[in-house]
Design an enzyme around this catalytic site. Structure first.
Site, PDB file in Angstrom:
ATOM      1  N   HIS A 128       0.839  -1.203   0.000  1.00 19.49           N
ATOM      2  CA  HIS A 128       0.000   0.000   0.000  1.00 19.49           C
ATOM      3  C   HIS A 128       0.878   1.259   0.000  1.00 19.49           C
ATOM      4  O   HIS A 128       0.638   2.189  -0.761  1.00 19.49           O
ATOM      5  CB  HIS A 128      -0.884   0.059   1.257  1.00 19.49           C
ATOM      6  CG  HIS A 128      -1.921  -1.019   1.378  1.00 19.49           C
ATOM      7  ND1 HIS A 128      -2.120  -1.733   2.535  1.00 19.49           N
ATOM      8  CD2 HIS A 128      -2.836  -1.488   0.497  1.00 19.49           C
ATOM      9  CE1 HIS A 128      -3.118  -2.588   2.367  1.00 19.49           C
ATOM     10  NE2 HIS A 128      -3.557  -2.478   1.140  1.00 19.49           N
ATOM     11  N   LYS A 148     -18.143  -6.135   8.626  1.00 19.79           N
ATOM     12  CA  LYS A 148     -16.866  -6.847   8.748  1.00 19.79           C
ATOM     13  C   LYS A 148     -16.044  -6.248   9.871  1.00 19.79           C
ATOM     14  O   LYS A 148     -15.649  -5.078   9.805  1.00 19.79           O
ATOM     15  CB  LYS A 148     -16.085  -6.724   7.423  1.00 19.79           C
ATOM     16  CG  LYS A 148     -15.736  -8.099   6.841  1.00 19.79           C
ATOM     17  CD  LYS A 148     -15.262  -7.973   5.430  1.00 19.79           C
ATOM     18  CE  LYS A 148     -13.801  -8.330   5.277  1.00 19.79           C
ATOM     19  NZ  LYS A 148     -13.358  -8.094   3.894  1.00 19.79           N
ATOM     20  N   ARG A 174      -2.131  -6.390  -8.214  1.00 17.24           N
ATOM     21  CA  ARG A 174      -1.104  -7.395  -7.921  1.00 17.24           C
ATOM     22  C   ARG A 174      -1.170  -8.552  -8.904  1.00 17.24           C
ATOM     23  O   ARG A 174      -0.176  -8.999  -9.434  1.00 17.24           O
ATOM     24  CB  ARG A 174      -1.293  -7.944  -6.492  1.00 17.24           C
ATOM     25  CG  ARG A 174      -0.910  -6.970  -5.417  1.00 17.24           C
ATOM     26  CD  ARG A 174      -1.485  -7.358  -4.085  1.00 17.24           C
ATOM     27  NE  ARG A 174      -2.933  -7.211  -4.070  1.00 17.24           N
ATOM     28  CZ  ARG A 174      -3.679  -7.322  -2.996  1.00 17.24           C
ATOM     29  NH1 ARG A 174      -3.137  -7.610  -1.837  1.00 17.24           N
ATOM     30  NH2 ARG A 174      -4.984  -7.148  -3.052  1.00 17.24           N
ATOM     31  N   SER A 208      -2.954  -7.529   3.245  1.00 20.51           N
ATOM     32  CA  SER A 208      -3.205  -7.331   4.674  1.00 20.51           C
ATOM     33  C   SER A 208      -3.577  -8.658   5.326  1.00 20.51           C
ATOM     34  O   SER A 208      -3.151  -8.955   6.449  1.00 20.51           O
ATOM     35  CB  SER A 208      -4.347  -6.337   4.893  1.00 20.51           C
ATOM     36  OG  SER A 208      -3.992  -5.079   4.400  1.00 20.51           O
TER      37      SER A 208
HETATM   38  P1  ADP Z   1      -5.719  -6.082   0.881  1.00 17.77           P
HETATM   39  O1  ADP Z   1      -6.165  -6.696  -0.436  1.00 17.77           O
HETATM   40  O2  ADP Z   1      -4.271  -6.241   1.157  1.00 17.77           O
HETATM   41  O3  ADP Z   1      -6.614  -6.403   2.046  1.00 17.77           O
HETATM   42  P2  ADP Z   1      -7.017  -3.510   0.526  1.00 17.77           P
HETATM   43  O4  ADP Z   1      -8.351  -4.083   0.288  1.00 17.77           O
HETATM   44  O5  ADP Z   1      -6.861  -2.560   1.651  1.00 17.77           O
HETATM   45  O6  ADP Z   1      -5.844  -4.545   0.696  1.00 17.77           O
HETATM   46  O7  ADP Z   1      -6.485  -2.863  -0.826  1.00 17.77           O
HETATM   47  C1  ADP Z   1      -6.610  -1.522  -1.169  1.00 17.77           C
HETATM   48  C2  ADP Z   1      -5.967  -1.293  -2.518  1.00 17.77           C
HETATM   49  O8  ADP Z   1      -4.570  -1.539  -2.439  1.00 17.77           O
HETATM   50  C3  ADP Z   1      -6.459  -2.187  -3.658  1.00 17.77           C
HETATM   51  O9  ADP Z   1      -6.434  -1.411  -4.839  1.00 17.77           O
HETATM   52  C4  ADP Z   1      -5.418  -3.274  -3.721  1.00 17.77           C
HETATM   53  O10 ADP Z   1      -5.344  -3.849  -4.995  1.00 17.77           O
HETATM   54  C5  ADP Z   1      -4.175  -2.495  -3.398  1.00 17.77           C
HETATM   55  N1  ADP Z   1      -3.114  -3.309  -2.828  1.00 17.77           N
HETATM   56  C6  ADP Z   1      -3.188  -4.147  -1.779  1.00 17.77           C
HETATM   57  N2  ADP Z   1      -2.008  -4.734  -1.528  1.00 17.77           N
HETATM   58  C7  ADP Z   1      -1.148  -4.270  -2.475  1.00 17.77           C
HETATM   59  C8  ADP Z   1       0.225  -4.530  -2.785  1.00 17.77           C
HETATM   60  N3  ADP Z   1       0.946  -5.397  -2.081  1.00 17.77           N
HETATM   61  N4  ADP Z   1       0.773  -3.885  -3.829  1.00 17.77           N
HETATM   62  C9  ADP Z   1       0.023  -3.011  -4.559  1.00 17.77           C
HETATM   63  N5  ADP Z   1      -1.269  -2.734  -4.335  1.00 17.77           N
HETATM   64  C10 ADP Z   1      -1.856  -3.354  -3.311  1.00 17.77           C
END
Ligand code: ADP
Length: 160
Positions: free
Chosen positions: A17, A41, A90, A128
């Site tokens: 992130h 959630k 990803r 996460s």
């Molecule tokens: P996660 O999928 O890790 O629970 P979130 O739902 O908070 O994360 O994701 C928020 C945004 O960040 C989404 O657009 C997701 O694709 C992106 N994201 C999550 N992890 C990564 C990563 N390791 N590298 C790049 N983008 C990411």
């Protein structure tokens, strides 16, 4: 001013992130990291704590703000006067999901664009949920999340 919204759960924020935040902050005048509040959630961290952790790791980024929202992203974006959604990609499965979301958001408000950034190869396997799982079973999360929040994550998983 070009304001971009970077939405997600950020439960907790990871290095993946943070990499997207740093890169987006060079492209846009302002980036608002926006935590989606999902009342159904229950996450590892409360929304307030997630805000605190993101603020802690972005304190040196002048044009990055942190906020949270409930309901439709497009409504929140109107409030923030933003027309751009940032998403990190990803994997192919991220793409399939995000492609549909981008089309739906564009259907709800055709003035909104979703901008995709490819995940940094170093973090393309980091999520996460995998961070939480590793921490829960006592594995090392070093390199996966910002150093300064590791104690918060360890403390929180041990309380669960
Ligand atoms: P996660 O999928 O890790 O629970 P979130 O739902 O908070 O994360 O994701 C928020 C945004 O960040 C989404 O657009 C997701 O694709 C992106 N994201 C999550 N992890 C990564 C990563 N390791 N590298 C790049 N983008 C990411």
């Amino acid at each position: 001013m070009k304001v971009a919204i970077y939405p997600g759960s950020f439960d907790p924020i990871t290095n993946g992130h943070l990499d997207i935040i740093h890169r987006a902050s060079k492209v846009f005048d302002k980036v608002i990291v926006s935590i989606l509040v999902n009342p159904e959630k229950k996450g590892l961290f409360s929304i307030d704590k997630r805000v605190e952790l993101i603020k802690k790791v972005t304190k040196d980024c002048e044009n990055v703000e942190v906020d949270s929202f409930q309901g439709l992203l497009v409504n929140f974006m109107n409030k923030k006067e933003s027309k751009v959604i940032i998403k990190g990609l990803r994997t192919v499965s991220d793409f399939e999901y995000e492609f549909k979301m981008a089309l739906m958001n564009n259907k709800l408000d055709s003035s909104i664009e979703t901008v995709f950034m490819m995940a940094n190869a170093k973090y393309s396997y980091v999520s996460s949920s995998s961070v939480k799982e590793v921490a829960m079973f006592g594995g090392s999360i070093e390199g996966l999340v910002p150093k300064e929040i590791i104690p918060d994550i360890k403390k929180q998983v041990s309380n669960k």
